[in-house]
Design a protein around this motif. Sequence first.
Motif, PDB file in Angstrom:
ATOM      1  N   ALA A  25      83.378  -2.284 -16.474  1.00 55.07           N
ATOM      2  CA  ALA A  25      84.443  -1.888 -15.552  1.00 55.07           C
ATOM      3  C   ALA A  25      85.595  -2.890 -15.591  1.00 55.07           C
ATOM      4  O   ALA A  25      85.403  -4.085 -15.803  1.00 55.07           O
ATOM      5  N   LEU A  26      86.804  -2.372 -15.387  1.00 58.41           N
ATOM      6  CA  LEU A  26      88.019  -3.165 -15.308  1.00 58.41           C
ATOM      7  C   LEU A  26      88.772  -2.820 -14.040  1.00 58.41           C
ATOM      8  O   LEU A  26      88.539  -1.777 -13.427  1.00 58.41           O
ATOM      9  N   LYS A  27      89.714  -3.659 -13.672  1.00 60.20           N
ATOM     10  CA  LYS A  27      90.597  -3.360 -12.551  1.00 60.20           C
ATOM     11  C   LYS A  27      91.800  -2.579 -13.067  1.00 60.20           C
ATOM     12  O   LYS A  27      92.145  -2.642 -14.230  1.00 60.20           O
ATOM     13  N   GLY A  28      92.444  -1.852 -12.203  1.00 59.35           N
ATOM     14  CA  GLY A  28      93.698  -1.208 -12.550  1.00 59.35           C
ATOM     15  C   GLY A  28      93.542   0.179 -13.127  1.00 59.35           C
ATOM     16  O   GLY A  28      92.545   0.860 -12.929  1.00 59.35           O
ATOM     17  N   ARG A  29      94.558   0.597 -13.856  1.00 57.94           N
ATOM     18  CA  ARG A  29      94.632   1.956 -14.371  1.00 57.94           C
ATOM     19  C   ARG A  29      93.533   2.256 -15.390  1.00 57.94           C
ATOM     20  O   ARG A  29      92.888   3.288 -15.341  1.00 57.94           O
ATOM     21  N   ALA A  30      93.328   1.369 -16.333  1.00 57.10           N
ATOM     22  CA  ALA A  30      92.248   1.553 -17.309  1.00 57.10           C
ATOM     23  C   ALA A  30      90.962   1.080 -16.645  1.00 57.10           C
ATOM     24  O   ALA A  30      90.723  -0.101 -16.497  1.00 57.10           O
ATOM     25  N   SER A  31      90.121   2.006 -16.257  1.00 62.43           N
ATOM     26  CA  SER A  31      88.962   1.643 -15.448  1.00 62.43           C
ATOM     27  C   SER A  31      87.767   1.161 -16.259  1.00 62.43           C
ATOM     28  O   SER A  31      86.834   0.609 -15.701  1.00 62.43           O
ATOM     29  N   ARG A  32      87.761   1.360 -17.560  1.00 65.55           N
ATOM     30  CA  ARG A  32      86.633   0.942 -18.391  1.00 65.55           C
ATOM     31  C   ARG A  32      87.124   0.401 -19.732  1.00 65.55           C
ATOM     32  O   ARG A  32      88.128   0.844 -20.258  1.00 65.55           O
TER      33      ARG A  32
END
Length: 76
Positions: A25-32
Motif C-alpha cells: 500500500a501507498l499513500k495518495g492517488r496511487a494506492s498500490r
Amino acid sequence: MLNNINTKVKCDCYNCKNDAAASFALKGRASRCNLCAECINALGEDILSRTAPKSPKNTIKRLEESRRKDRNQEER
C-alpha cells in the motif's frame, strides 16, 4: 507488508514488463505499488547494501559485561 497478487498486473518498476507477484500500500492517488519477484529481490539487495552493519565493538562490550556478571555471581 507485502500482499500476494492473484490477478494479472504488470510490475511498476521502470522498464520492467514482468507480471507482478506482490504489492504494498501507498499513500495518495496511487494506492498500490506492484512488484515482480525479480524487482523484489533487487530492491532487497539494494536496501541491504545501503544499511550500515552494527558495530562489532558493541557486541564485544555486551559479551564482556555478561562475563563479568557471571564471574561476580560465581564468586559470591
